[in-house]
Write a protein that holds these residues in place. Structure first.
Motif, short mmCIF file in Angstrom:
data_model
loop_
_atom_site.label_atom_id
_atom_site.label_comp_id
_atom_site.label_asym_id
_atom_site.label_seq_id
_atom_site.Cartn_x
_atom_site.Cartn_y
_atom_site.Cartn_z
N PRO A 39 0.82 -1.24 -0.20
CA PRO A 39 0.00 0.15 0.03
C PRO A 39 0.82 1.20 -0.06
N VAL A 90 -1.27 5.61 3.58
CA VAL A 90 -2.55 4.84 3.98
C VAL A 90 -2.00 4.29 5.32
N THR A 130 -1.76 7.31 8.02
CA THR A 130 -3.07 7.53 8.18
C THR A 130 -3.77 6.79 9.18
N HIS A 162 -5.85 -5.44 4.55
CA HIS A 162 -6.17 -5.10 3.12
C HIS A 162 -7.30 -6.00 2.65
N ILE A 167 -9.33 -2.20 4.46
CA ILE A 167 -8.94 -1.02 3.47
C ILE A 167 -8.62 -1.68 2.29
N PRO A 213 -8.91 7.25 -0.81
CA PRO A 213 -8.05 6.99 0.23
C PRO A 213 -8.32 7.55 1.38
#
Length: 408
Positions: free
Chosen positions: A251, A255, A258, A309, A328, A355
């Protein structure tokens, strides 16, 4: 009894077949496996007494960088893989009673098994890989998404895309083996009776598709490895942290940053798994710990939430631990499907869109960490089966025995 297992992909593709191999060997079968030549897979198979037949380039090489390979690169990989499989599979399947192929990329497997007179079984790890009017096909990198919204039309579009990529080279190789041509490559690979190695409580088959699906449960092994000392000390030093990891995927570091920031903003400590992307976002703070490898079966029961993921293995392991999840999805393969399952079951949240920001990630964590979500995750965890690989191994052994007893 001799069995050939075959797949091509990351650890999430290989590990289920490792579990099946262990169960087959316990029943007295001899097992060999066609898999990528990555060193970690060779060591893993050597550790369970299974011979690796290397097929294709190392997966880490294919997965290099944070971006998905271009459409042209993917088309080239796919075309080369068909020839590679037809070169490698005949010797690998020699003397075997059955071949189990996992993943649609196993284009040559059924043809080689057919030419050798060997039973063939196709297995998938998620219902979304099998055609059904109840869900759309998964995204296939490098191929355009269909404009149609109807699931049947989308699956028809998917079949045409598979044919455009594979039908000509497949039928050329089949002709060389003295086999008739195939009209629908995808249906040929899947067969009319595919196996689904996914847990019925977490990812059930929806029926009503025309396929006679055999759902065995997910293929996994009990992992008894202790947690590393440093990780154990971190876990013991405070409240359960939030785990952030993306496995074999790569990724954007943004990401992960965050997710870390959102967890901290809610007062949680954070574990960051480096994975294949070699993530290391620890800033030296005592509330953040970076780990390279750990036993997820032991770890996930000790964390507040699992941010990942949407891989089949991670989703299943977190669900079995009874731990809430935030998915995500990276818009690859079954990632969006598992994100949807987590959200639909109410055992976490899915961020399947733009995102994530610290705000949207914080809201997702709030949903995952709510008391009701925790209760649903714990309840589902008690329903997750652990015997899928044993069930599949038993079915294979019984099928071979029936065939042998029917011979004159």
């Amino acid at each position: 009894m001799r069995v050939l297992l075959s797949t091509y992909g990351t650890r999430g593709d290989v590990e289920p077949l490792v579990a099946l191999a262990v169960r087959l060997r316990a029943l007295g079968a001899e097992v060999r496996m066609c898999a990528p030549p990555d060193e970690e897979f060779a060591e893993r198979l050597d550790g369970i007494g299974v011979r690796l037949v290397p097929v294709g380039p190392p997966v880490r090489e294919v997965m290099r960088g944070s971006a998905v390979p271009s459409a042209e690169e993917l088309a080239r990989y796919r075309a080369e893989m068909v020839g590679t499989q037809f070169d490698a599979f005949p010797a690998a399947v020699e003397g075997c009673d059955v071949m189990v192929a996992a993943g649609l990329a196993q284009i040559a497997a059924r043809s080689v098994a057919e030419a050798a007179g060997v039973r063939y079984v196709y297995a998938g790890y998620a219902a979304v890989h099998l055609p059904s009017p109840h869900h759309a096909p998964p995204p296939r990198p490098g191929w355009p998404e269909p404009e149609a919204r109807d699931n049947r039309a989308r699956w028809e579009h998917d079949a045409r895309q598979v044919d455009a990529q594979y039908r000509q080279p497949l039928n050329r190789h089949r002709a060389a083996l003295g086999l008739p041509a195939v009209d629908r490559v995808r249906d040929h690979v899947l067969t009319g009776r595919p196996w689904l190695a996914a847990d019925p409580a977490l990812g059930p088959w929806p029926d009503s598709s025309g396929l006679d699906v055999v759902q065995t449960g997910a293929w996994s092994l009990a992992d008894e490895r202790p947690l590393p000392d440093g990780l154990s000390r971190f876990l013991d030093a405070g409240a359960p942290p939030v785990y952030v990891g993306f496995g074999s995927m790569r990724p954007s570091p943004d990401v992960v940053r965050t997710a870390v920031a959102a967890a901290r903003a809610r007062g949680y400590r954070v574990l960051v798994s480096s994975g294949w992307a070699d993530l290391d976002l620890s800033d030296g703070g005592e509330d953040c710990f970076a780990l390279a490898e750990a036993n997820h079966q032991r770890l996930f029961g000790r964390v507040a939430a699992v941010v990942h993921h949407g891989g089949a293995g991670t989703t299943s392991t977190a669900a079995r631990a009874g731990t809430p999840q935030v998915v995500i999805p990276l818009q690859l393969s079954d990632n969006p499907y598992w994100a949807g399952r987590v959200a639909d079951l109410g055992i976490g949240a899915a961020l399947d869109g733009p995102p994530p920001t610290v705000e949207s990630m914080g809201a997702a964590l709030g949903t995952a960490l709510a008391p009701g979500t925790r209760a649903r995750a714990r309840a589902l965890g008690g329903r997750i089966r652990t015997d899928g690989a044993a069930v599949a191994a038993g079915l294979l052994v019984e099928a071979v025995r029936r065939t042998a007893s029917a011979r004159p």
